[in-house]
Design a protein around this motif. Structure first.
Motif, PDB file in Angstrom:
ATOM      1  N   UNK A  68      25.023 -17.848  -9.205  1.00 16.45           N
ATOM      2  CA  UNK A  68      26.206 -18.668  -8.971  1.00 16.45           C
ATOM      3  C   UNK A  68      27.486 -17.885  -9.170  1.00 16.45           C
ATOM      4  N   UNK A  69      27.526 -17.025 -10.179  1.00 19.74           N
ATOM      5  CA  UNK A  69      28.711 -16.202 -10.430  1.00 19.74           C
ATOM      6  C   UNK A  69      28.960 -15.248  -9.265  1.00 19.74           C
ATOM      7  N   UNK A  70      27.900 -14.649  -8.755  1.00 14.83           N
ATOM      8  CA  UNK A  70      28.031 -13.738  -7.606  1.00 14.83           C
ATOM      9  C   UNK A  70      28.626 -14.461  -6.404  1.00 14.83           C
ATOM     10  N   UNK A  71      28.121 -15.654  -6.118  1.00 14.13           N
ATOM     11  CA  UNK A  71      28.603 -16.391  -4.956  1.00 14.13           C
ATOM     12  C   UNK A  71      30.002 -16.954  -5.187  1.00 14.13           C
ATOM     13  N   UNK A  72      30.363 -17.193  -6.444  1.00 16.18           N
ATOM     14  CA  UNK A  72      31.737 -17.595  -6.747  1.00 16.18           C
ATOM     15  C   UNK A  72      32.700 -16.449  -6.459  1.00 16.18           C
ATOM     16  N   UNK A  73      32.281 -15.224  -6.781  1.00 22.41           N
ATOM     17  CA  UNK A  73      33.098 -14.052  -6.458  1.00 22.41           C
ATOM     18  C   UNK A  73      33.248 -13.921  -4.947  1.00 22.41           C
ATOM     19  N   UNK A 212      13.206 -10.535 -14.455  1.00 20.72           N
ATOM     20  CA  UNK A 212      14.513 -11.082 -14.090  1.00 20.72           C
ATOM     21  C   UNK A 212      14.855 -10.811 -12.636  1.00 20.72           C
ATOM     22  N   UNK A 213      14.424  -9.678 -12.113  1.00 18.24           N
ATOM     23  CA  UNK A 213      14.688  -9.369 -10.704  1.00 18.24           C
ATOM     24  C   UNK A 213      14.081 -10.433  -9.796  1.00 18.24           C
ATOM     25  N   UNK A 214      12.862 -10.866 -10.125  1.00 25.95           N
ATOM     26  CA  UNK A 214      12.221 -11.912  -9.332  1.00 25.95           C
ATOM     27  C   UNK A 214      12.966 -13.233  -9.477  1.00 25.95           C
ATOM     28  N   UNK A 215      13.436 -13.543 -10.690  1.00 26.88           N
ATOM     29  CA  UNK A 215      14.204 -14.768 -10.909  1.00 26.88           C
ATOM     30  C   UNK A 215      15.466 -14.764 -10.058  1.00 26.88           C
ATOM     31  N   UNK A 216      16.156 -13.633 -10.036  1.00 27.14           N
ATOM     32  CA  UNK A 216      17.384 -13.531  -9.248  1.00 27.14           C
ATOM     33  C   UNK A 216      17.104 -13.741  -7.763  1.00 27.14           C
ATOM     34  N   UNK A 217      15.981 -13.216  -7.286  1.00 31.41           N
ATOM     35  CA  UNK A 217      15.626 -13.419  -5.877  1.00 31.41           C
ATOM     36  C   UNK A 217      15.455 -14.907  -5.579  1.00 31.41           C
ATOM     37  N   UNK A 218      14.733 -15.621  -6.455  1.00 34.16           N
ATOM     38  CA  UNK A 218      14.571 -17.065  -6.277  1.00 34.16           C
ATOM     39  C   UNK A 218      15.920 -17.774  -6.395  1.00 34.16           C
ATOM     40  N   UNK A 219      16.744 -17.332  -7.335  1.00 33.44           N
ATOM     41  CA  UNK A 219      18.010 -18.008  -7.592  1.00 33.44           C
ATOM     42  C   UNK A 219      18.956 -17.889  -6.400  1.00 33.44           C
ATOM     43  N   UNK A 220      19.087 -16.712  -5.819  1.00 34.49           N
ATOM     44  CA  UNK A 220      19.964 -16.551  -4.662  1.00 34.49           C
ATOM     45  C   UNK A 220      19.478 -17.410  -3.493  1.00 34.49           C
ATOM     46  N   UNK A 221      18.173 -17.479  -3.315  1.00 38.40           N
ATOM     47  CA  UNK A 221      17.629 -18.305  -2.235  1.00 38.40           C
ATOM     48  C   UNK A 221      17.962 -19.779  -2.444  1.00 38.40           C
ATOM     49  N   UNK A 222      18.130 -20.200  -3.709  1.00 37.66           N
ATOM     50  CA  UNK A 222      18.390 -21.600  -4.010  1.00 37.66           C
ATOM     51  C   UNK A 222      19.784 -22.058  -3.599  1.00 37.66           C
ATOM     52  N   UNK A 223      20.678 -21.110  -3.291  1.00 43.48           N
ATOM     53  CA  UNK A 223      22.043 -21.458  -2.900  1.00 43.48           C
ATOM     54  C   UNK A 223      22.243 -21.443  -1.383  1.00 43.48           C
ATOM     55  N   UNK A 224      21.197 -21.155  -0.636  1.00 42.47           N
ATOM     56  CA  UNK A 224      21.343 -20.956   0.800  1.00 42.47           C
ATOM     57  C   UNK A 224      22.021 -22.149   1.476  1.00 42.47           C
ATOM     58  N   UNK A 424      30.688  -7.704  -2.040  1.00 45.72           N
ATOM     59  CA  UNK A 424      29.880  -6.851  -1.160  1.00 45.72           C
ATOM     60  C   UNK A 424      28.794  -6.134  -1.951  1.00 45.72           C
ATOM     61  N   UNK A 425      29.175  -5.577  -3.098  1.00 49.60           N
ATOM     62  CA  UNK A 425      28.207  -4.869  -3.942  1.00 49.60           C
ATOM     63  C   UNK A 425      27.141  -5.840  -4.458  1.00 49.60           C
ATOM     64  N   UNK A 426      27.578  -6.976  -4.977  1.00 51.71           N
ATOM     65  CA  UNK A 426      26.650  -7.937  -5.563  1.00 51.71           C
ATOM     66  C   UNK A 426      25.716  -8.545  -4.512  1.00 51.71           C
ATOM     67  N   UNK A 427      26.249  -8.867  -3.343  1.00 52.06           N
ATOM     68  CA  UNK A 427      25.404  -9.431  -2.290  1.00 52.06           C
ATOM     69  C   UNK A 427      24.415  -8.403  -1.745  1.00 52.06           C
TER      70      UNK A 427
END
Length: 489
Positions: A68-73, A212-224, A424-427
């Motif tokens: 969420x923080x990444x997408x807020x940026x 945590x890397x796997x969690x982040x992958x699931x988490x980013x997909x949850x905001x699609x 750009x870096x975070x995405x």
């Protein structure tokens, strides 16, 4: 050719010109409902979050906060640019202004394929979710295909009706699905969890783990789909403010809500036992928790609301796709008929018919091939769509500083340079995480995963080739692409 300037008269007085979308209809809450409904919070939590817990441990809630923080940026530069770009083309218009028409047309094709992928695959989930609900509640077993086809008709009708009808419907469905999750959380908190409440999920030692890397992958997909706020610009009240506010509200709500619900489910089983529970029965984790802390009736209700959550997501994506189709028809890239707006409902109804026919064709093709509606129709069609939309977010972030270098403006460097570069870096990291953990999403072979990953870049390259062809054969269409409208919508 449909009129592209805004029109405030209602359908009874709009006789001198062809009908347009219903301007000034959607407020901040309405647009936020569309965006959050597309993310399908209940389905994401009950269906996906248990895997995040099983793989990432009790630190999983932080993964949703980081996403969420990444997408807020990202939203900082994105919404700043939205004050200057008034086109209804959303992603592709932003990318065109920053990176040029060829890249913009490539992005437009990628957007159409990405959003269609995100929607059409979910008809497989609708079939399986309805099957599971009827079996759990009544012991009835039904085939998935009739459910998916009925869903196609229902979603077509929802998109055919006026946008305010869709907003009201999604508002009700979203309140219901988030309400059941709040009920679960309330039950857990009131009873103090399985072994008392713990903040261990937020301890660095539980967050900085290999999973945590796997969690982040699931988490980013949850905001699609959260970025689709700008698609409704022409139908928004005070779009300069409404779209920006809806974007931030959607990102903040999803990030905080996801993290909170995942944390409460961890409390329902206890830090020492939740990973084993999630690993042994991921599909039943949330149902077990709500049965224990609220009651069996709430678990039955959750089964029903998962189906309505899927329907809400389908309708939200369907409306977004229709408006992309309308915008591209007005650009001259898609057939002119897709730009036709219904005289009474003021909806892009022919684009909706085309999208429904495409969805039916894909669903029937997978059924004819004997494919599994969840493991193949949902996952194999959704995955390229998800990657495509994440790639569009990345391109939009890159486009922001280039755009602001070309115009005279009074925006600060933080919004126009620093935040877009950080995004750009975070995405980029997010896309790498998703692609390197694709087997967690698809459960497919390496060959299938490579093909699924290749779809988005292949579509983008095809779009650039289409742009070059348009420049040669239809230079007027090419030069008008993503041009600024004559008045705000």
């Amino acid at each position: 050719m449909p009129v592209t300037s805004p029109q405030t008269q209602d359908s009874a007085t709009a006789t001198a010109a062809e009908p347009t979308l219903r301007a000034g209809t959607l407020g901040t809450a309405d647009i936020a409902f569309f965006v959050v409904s597309a993310a399908a919070p209940l389905t994401v939590m009950a269906g996906v979050a248990p895997f995040a817990i099983a793989l990432g441990g009790i630190g999983a809630p932080v993964g949703y906060l980081l996403a969420g923080l990444t997408l807020a940026v990202f939203a900082v530069g994105f919404t700043t640019m939205s004050r200057h770009v008034r086109s209804a083309g959303a992603f592709y218009a932003y990318i065109t202004r920053g990176l040029g028409r060829s890249v913009g047309i490539g992005a437009a094709l990628l957007a159409m394929v990405g959003y269609n992928g995100m929607e059409i695959g979910v008809y497989g989930l609708l079939g399986t979710a309805t099957q599971d609900t009827l079996h759990a509640l009544f012991g009835i077993d039904i085939p998935w295909l009739p459910v998916s086809l009925a869903g196609l008709v229902l979603i077509w009708y929802g998109g055919f009706r006026s946008i305010d009808f869709g907003a009201k419907l999604l508002g009700v469905l979203l309140c219901a699905e988030t309400g059941i999750l709040v009920l679960l959380a309330g039950g857990v908190l009131l009873k103090g969890g399985a072994h008392g409440l713990s903040a261990a999920s937020f301890a660095p030692g539980n967050v900085l783990v290999p999973g945590t890397a796997a969690v982040l992958a699931f988490a980013f997909a949850a905001f699609t789909g959260f970025e689709s706020t700008v698609i409704y610009r022409r139908e928004a009240r005070d779009p300069g403010r409404t779209v920006r506010r809806a974007t931030y509200i959607a990102v903040a709500f999803l990030g905080l809500f996801y993290a909170f619900i995942v944390w409460t489910v961890i409390q329902a089983f206890g830090d020492a036992h939740v990973v084993q529970a999630a690993g042994s029965d991921p599909a039943g984790l949330f149902f077990s928790a709500i049965t224990t802390f609220v009651g069996g009736w709430a678990a039955d209700l959750m089964h029903i609301l998962i189906v309505t959550s899927v329907l809400a997501s389908l309708l939200a994506f369907h409306n977004a796709i229709n408006r992309y189709g309308l915008a591209l028809a007005e650009e001259g890239v898609l057939p002119k008929a897709f730009g036709t707006v219904h005289a009474k409902h003021r909806s892009p109804y022919l684009a909706g018919v085309a999208q429904t026919v495409l969805g039916a064709a894909v669903v029937l093709a997978f059924w004819a091939a004997g494919a599994d509606p969840y493991a193949q129709l949902l996952l194999w069609v959704n995955t390229p769509g998800m990657i495509g939309l994440m790639a569009l977010q990345l391109l939009a972030a890159i486009a922001v500083p280039f755009y602001f270098r070309r115009i005279t403006h009074e925006e600060g460097v933080l919004r126009t340079v620093v935040a877009p570069i950080a995004a750009t870096v975070l995405l980029s990291i997010a896309i790498v995480l998703v692609c390197t953990h694709l087997d967690l999403f698809t459960g497919a072979s390496s060959l299938v995963n490579m093909i699924l990953m290749a779809v988005a870049p292949a579509v983008f390259v095809l779009g650039i080739a289409l742009a070059r062809r348009l420049r040669r054969t239809k230079p007027d269409v090419y030069e008008r692409f993503a041009a600024e409208p004559s008045a705000d919508a």
